[in-house]
Design a protein around this motif. Sequence first.
Motif, PDB file in Angstrom:
ATOM      1  N   THR A  66      41.884  48.123  42.675  1.00  0.00           N
ATOM      2  CA  THR A  66      41.782  49.471  43.240  1.00  0.00           C
ATOM      3  C   THR A  66      43.061  49.825  44.006  1.00  0.00           C
ATOM      4  N   LYS A  67      43.479  48.944  44.881  1.00  0.00           N
ATOM      5  CA  LYS A  67      44.693  49.188  45.670  1.00  0.00           C
ATOM      6  C   LYS A  67      45.931  49.143  44.785  1.00  0.00           C
ATOM      7  N   ALA A  68      45.958  48.193  43.843  1.00  0.00           N
ATOM      8  CA  ALA A  68      47.119  48.057  42.969  1.00  0.00           C
ATOM      9  C   ALA A  68      47.323  49.298  42.115  1.00  0.00           C
ATOM     10  N   SER A  69      46.233  49.906  41.675  1.00  0.00           N
ATOM     11  CA  SER A  69      46.332  51.122  40.864  1.00  0.00           C
ATOM     12  C   SER A  69      46.981  52.250  41.652  1.00  0.00           C
ATOM     13  N   VAL A  70      46.574  52.412  42.897  1.00  0.00           N
ATOM     14  CA  VAL A  70      47.136  53.467  43.738  1.00  0.00           C
ATOM     15  C   VAL A  70      48.601  53.183  44.046  1.00  0.00           C
ATOM     16  N   LYS A  71      48.930  51.926  44.313  1.00  0.00           N
ATOM     17  CA  LYS A  71      50.316  51.572  44.589  1.00  0.00           C
ATOM     18  C   LYS A  71      51.208  51.878  43.393  1.00  0.00           C
ATOM     19  N   ALA A  72      50.739  51.510  42.197  1.00  0.00           N
ATOM     20  CA  ALA A  72      51.526  51.778  40.993  1.00  0.00           C
ATOM     21  C   ALA A  72      51.695  53.277  40.775  1.00  0.00           C
ATOM     22  N   ALA A  73      50.612  54.014  40.964  1.00  0.00           N
ATOM     23  CA  ALA A  73      50.665  55.464  40.780  1.00  0.00           C
ATOM     24  C   ALA A  73      51.640  56.123  41.743  1.00  0.00           C
ATOM     25  N   ASN A  74      51.791  55.511  42.923  1.00  0.00           N
ATOM     26  CA  ASN A  74      52.726  56.025  43.928  1.00  0.00           C
ATOM     27  C   ASN A  74      54.131  55.452  43.775  1.00  0.00           C
ATOM     28  N   GLY A  75      54.355  54.639  42.743  1.00  0.00           N
ATOM     29  CA  GLY A  75      55.676  54.080  42.506  1.00  0.00           C
ATOM     30  C   GLY A  75      56.042  52.921  43.408  1.00  0.00           C
ATOM     31  N   LYS A  76      55.034  52.290  44.044  1.00  0.00           N
ATOM     32  CA  LYS A  76      55.308  51.204  44.982  1.00  0.00           C
ATOM     33  C   LYS A  76      55.195  49.822  44.349  1.00  0.00           C
ATOM     34  N   THR A  77      54.686  49.749  43.123  1.00  0.00           N
ATOM     35  CA  THR A  77      54.694  48.515  42.355  1.00  0.00           C
ATOM     36  C   THR A  77      54.853  48.910  40.894  1.00  0.00           C
ATOM     37  N   ASP A  78      55.268  47.958  40.058  1.00  0.00           N
ATOM     38  CA  ASP A  78      55.648  48.285  38.682  1.00  0.00           C
ATOM     39  C   ASP A  78      54.642  47.827  37.636  1.00  0.00           C
ATOM     40  N   LEU A  79      53.968  46.722  37.883  1.00  0.00           N
ATOM     41  CA  LEU A  79      52.992  46.175  36.965  1.00  0.00           C
ATOM     42  C   LEU A  79      51.745  45.804  37.757  1.00  0.00           C
ATOM     43  N   PHE A  80      50.583  45.888  37.122  1.00  0.00           N
ATOM     44  CA  PHE A  80      49.361  45.524  37.837  1.00  0.00           C
ATOM     45  C   PHE A  80      48.261  45.221  36.828  1.00  0.00           C
ATOM     46  N   ILE A  81      47.225  44.543  37.310  1.00  0.00           N
ATOM     47  CA  ILE A  81      46.041  44.302  36.495  1.00  0.00           C
ATOM     48  C   ILE A  81      45.153  45.531  36.607  1.00  0.00           C
ATOM     49  N   SER A  82      45.052  46.252  35.510  1.00  0.00           N
ATOM     50  CA  SER A  82      44.275  47.491  35.512  1.00  0.00           C
ATOM     51  C   SER A  82      42.830  47.203  35.128  1.00  0.00           C
ATOM     52  N   SER A  83      41.986  48.196  35.318  1.00  0.00           N
ATOM     53  CA  SER A  83      40.583  48.120  34.948  1.00  0.00           C
ATOM     54  C   SER A  83      40.177  49.472  34.397  1.00  0.00           C
ATOM     55  N   ALA A  84      39.547  49.473  33.234  1.00  0.00           N
ATOM     56  CA  ALA A  84      39.102  50.738  32.651  1.00  0.00           C
ATOM     57  C   ALA A  84      38.117  51.446  33.579  1.00  0.00           C
ATOM     58  N   ALA A  85      37.269  50.672  34.254  1.00  0.00           N
ATOM     59  CA  ALA A  85      36.302  51.264  35.184  1.00  0.00           C
ATOM     60  C   ALA A  85      37.014  51.921  36.359  1.00  0.00           C
ATOM     61  N   ILE A  86      37.977  51.227  36.932  1.00  0.00           N
ATOM     62  CA  ILE A  86      38.714  51.770  38.074  1.00  0.00           C
ATOM     63  C   ILE A  86      39.495  53.011  37.663  1.00  0.00           C
ATOM     64  N   SER A  87      40.098  52.956  36.496  1.00  0.00           N
ATOM     65  CA  SER A  87      40.836  54.114  35.995  1.00  0.00           C
ATOM     66  C   SER A  87      39.916  55.321  35.838  1.00  0.00           C
ATOM     67  N   TYR A  88      38.724  55.086  35.334  1.00  0.00           N
ATOM     68  CA  TYR A  88      37.729  56.149  35.151  1.00  0.00           C
ATOM     69  C   TYR A  88      37.346  56.762  36.495  1.00  0.00           C
ATOM     70  N   TRP A  89      37.069  55.912  37.477  1.00  0.00           N
ATOM     71  CA  TRP A  89      36.682  56.415  38.796  1.00  0.00           C
ATOM     72  C   TRP A  89      37.833  57.160  39.462  1.00  0.00           C
ATOM     73  N   MET A  90      39.043  56.658  39.283  1.00  0.00           N
ATOM     74  CA  MET A  90      40.211  57.303  39.886  1.00  0.00           C
ATOM     75  C   MET A  90      40.430  58.694  39.288  1.00  0.00           C
ATOM     76  N   ALA A  91      40.314  58.791  37.979  1.00  0.00           N
ATOM     77  CA  ALA A  91      40.508  60.083  37.308  1.00  0.00           C
ATOM     78  C   ALA A  91      39.502  61.119  37.783  1.00  0.00           C
ATOM     79  N   ASN A  92      38.279  60.654  38.063  1.00  0.00           N
ATOM     80  CA  ASN A  92      37.191  61.570  38.411  1.00  0.00           C
ATOM     81  C   ASN A  92      36.901  61.661  39.907  1.00  0.00           C
ATOM     82  N   GLY A  93      37.673  60.932  40.706  1.00  0.00           N
ATOM     83  CA  GLY A  93      37.466  60.962  42.152  1.00  0.00           C
ATOM     84  C   GLY A  93      36.118  60.431  42.568  1.00  0.00           C
ATOM     85  N   GLU A  94      35.678  59.355  41.926  1.00  0.00           N
ATOM     86  CA  GLU A  94      34.375  58.781  42.226  1.00  0.00           C
ATOM     87  C   GLU A  94      34.502  57.482  43.022  1.00  0.00           C
ATOM     88  N   ARG A  95      33.389  57.090  43.610  1.00  0.00           N
ATOM     89  CA  ARG A  95      33.248  55.827  44.347  1.00  0.00           C
ATOM     90  C   ARG A  95      34.359  55.668  45.385  1.00  0.00           C
TER      91      ARG A  95
END
Length: 337
Positions: A66-95
Amino acid sequence: MKISRIAASVAVLGALTLPVHAQTFLKMDTGSAGSSAHTIATALSNVANTHIEDLSIQITAGQPSTKASVKAANGKTDLFISSAAISYWMANGERMFKTLDGHKELHANLRGIFAFPVGAYQFVVFEDSGIKTLADLRGKDVFIGPKNSAANTFGKDVLEGAAGLIADEDYNAVALDWASMATAFQDRQVVNIMMPTSVPDARIGQIALTNKIRLLDIPDEALKHPKIAKQVSTPGRTLESIAPDAYGDAQTNDAAVNAVGIWVGISTAAHVDEEAIYQLTKAFWENTDDVYNTAEWTRAITRETAFKEMNIPLHPGAYRYYQEAGFDVPEAVIPQN
């Protein structure tokens, strides 16, 4: 003397005009040491260091996706372990992303490289604890993942759906990070561990060398509960069965247990250089034997699984390699820019 001065000048000029190779450093966030996520991150780093000139990966362990996804999106890290579930929630502003400003714009910065099955969420207890079912966790100090992590959300939903247990009312959801989880369990500070990882997992296997363990089942009828059904139907989730002897004789289950499987991925973001991601993707797929030698479960990473459950577009550098190598890339993940 004049000749010596000329020779020295030529030598200096030659040194100044030698080609300079800029070293590229990519920062990568991953799970705690010993986890499946950390295993694949380390394998990727080793491949890069061995097969790509002037590119290296710096790993930061113990980072929730969850934190790694936000960091990458903000350009603060370059690679991360993503999750389809986390990506879905992030796109929709859920959880955990309900209060994240600009969640759609941040999600739009994420890019994929490849996906893979990482294992399943496993609830593990010591056999001598007397705990046989999820309902037996009532009144106990329980670990269901770091606060605000996808695992924590999953654990709360499963305990409520399968046993009617509400976090911090019916059990104490102990706040720990992934790195300290196993130690706390072995020291009996918590009655269980719950984590998304390969089956078998090396850390659980290590505990099972000297202790009898049990994996807690999600009962068939509980799978119909709305909270659990929603978890299973979330992108990147699958219904799995873990064998009663997955951890050998130390595992005391009499039958296979229901579990929820997870698909994750190696991902990046739009700010990362196209050539660097191209070289990294190429090196990974052309040296998969190096990866497979790190852990048996990594053999599940194949050309056929590369895009399964991926719900963000590929990075242009990765897509360029897949086009050259003849991968069958689904239209849904082809980058549009």
